[in-house]
Design a protein around this motif. Sequence first.
Motif, PDB file in Angstrom:
ATOM      1  N   ASN A   1       0.841  -1.202   0.000  1.00  0.00           N
ATOM      2  CA  ASN A   1       0.000   0.000   0.000  1.00  0.00           C
ATOM      3  C   ASN A   1       0.872   1.246   0.000  1.00  0.00           C
ATOM      4  OD1 ASN A   1      -2.763  -1.130   0.354  1.00  0.00           O
ATOM      5  ND2 ASN A   1      -1.852  -1.962   2.211  1.00  0.00           N
ATOM      6  N   VAL A   2       1.336   1.654  -1.173  1.00  0.00           N
ATOM      7  CA  VAL A   2       2.164   2.853  -1.276  1.00  0.00           C
ATOM      8  C   VAL A   2       1.731   3.665  -2.482  1.00  0.00           C
ATOM      9  CG1 VAL A   2       4.496   3.650  -1.904  1.00  0.00           C
ATOM     10  CG2 VAL A   2       4.206   2.056  -0.058  1.00  0.00           C
TER      11      VAL A   2
ATOM     12  N   ASN B   1      13.242  12.532  -8.129  1.00  0.00           N
ATOM     13  CA  ASN B   1      12.599  11.617  -7.180  1.00  0.00           C
ATOM     14  C   ASN B   1      11.087  11.709  -7.245  1.00  0.00           C
ATOM     15  OD1 ASN B   1      15.130  10.882  -5.965  1.00  0.00           O
ATOM     16  ND2 ASN B   1      15.102  12.866  -4.945  1.00  0.00           N
ATOM     17  N   LYS B   2      10.463  10.670  -6.709  1.00  0.00           N
ATOM     18  CA  LYS B   2       9.031  10.671  -6.405  1.00  0.00           C
ATOM     19  C   LYS B   2       8.949  10.313  -4.929  1.00  0.00           C
ATOM     20  CE  LYS B   2       7.293   9.222 -10.914  1.00  0.00           C
ATOM     21  NZ  LYS B   2       6.149  10.055 -11.208  1.00  0.00           N
ATOM     22  N   TYR B   3       8.133  11.022  -4.172  1.00  0.00           N
ATOM     23  CA  TYR B   3       8.004  10.723  -2.749  1.00  0.00           C
ATOM     24  C   TYR B   3       6.964   9.639  -2.545  1.00  0.00           C
ATOM     25  CZ  TYR B   3      10.990  14.692  -2.026  1.00  0.00           C
ATOM     26  OH  TYR B   3      12.065  15.535  -2.052  1.00  0.00           O
ATOM     27  N   LEU B   4       7.189   8.811  -1.498  1.00  0.00           N
ATOM     28  CA  LEU B   4       6.294   7.699  -1.172  1.00  0.00           C
ATOM     29  C   LEU B   4       5.340   8.116  -0.064  1.00  0.00           C
ATOM     30  CD1 LEU B   4       8.952   4.831  -0.969  1.00  0.00           C
ATOM     31  CD2 LEU B   4       7.691   5.633  -2.981  1.00  0.00           C
ATOM     32  N   THR B   5       4.085   7.712  -0.188  1.00  0.00           N
ATOM     33  CA  THR B   5       3.083   7.967   0.839  1.00  0.00           C
ATOM     34  C   THR B   5       2.322   6.675   1.118  1.00  0.00           C
ATOM     35  OG1 THR B   5       1.355   8.553  -0.748  1.00  0.00           O
ATOM     36  CG2 THR B   5       2.735  10.349   0.050  1.00  0.00           C
TER      37      THR B   5
ATOM     38  N   ALA C   1      -0.531   9.659   4.304  1.00  0.00           N
ATOM     39  CA  ALA C   1       0.504  10.255   5.148  1.00  0.00           C
ATOM     40  C   ALA C   1       1.848  10.088   4.448  1.00  0.00           C
ATOM     41  CB  ALA C   1       0.541   9.578   6.513  1.00  0.00           C
ATOM     42  N   GLY C   2       2.658  11.107   4.551  1.00  0.00           N
ATOM     43  CA  GLY C   2       3.975  11.000   3.962  1.00  0.00           C
ATOM     44  C   GLY C   2       4.622  12.357   3.792  1.00  0.00           C
TER      45      GLY C   2
END
Length: 120
Positions: free
Chosen positions: A77-78, A87-91, A97-98
């Motif tokens: 579940n990301v 980059n791509k940020y993970l939540t 949340a992230g």
Amino acid sequence: MPDCSENYEKEISDGKNARNIKCKYCNSVILTPSTAAFTSFEFQLPLIRQSKINEQNPETENVSLFWAVTDMFTFQNVGFSNTVGNNKYLTCADCEAGPIGYHDLSNKMSYVALSRVIHS
């Protein structure tokens, strides 16, 4: 054994995550056991809670302990943000949340910060 100053030694078994990795906020499973490798390096990760909204210069913290994931389909579940630089940020895909980590577009690796998740 690498330096795990925040008592993460028990979370590592044969260099991989010993238990489930879950979201701190909604308890959703992000990674199952033995699916990510422990690694340590320095990275400036934006804070989950920003004191002021400034998309050009978000507040960051220096993070150095990560779970490395070679295939993005390993995650349970990301969510991935839009591209920011390289980059791509993970939540968390369930509660958003992230960032809990980031995906490096140059080497196609994802890194989940140990301090941004729980282990159970």
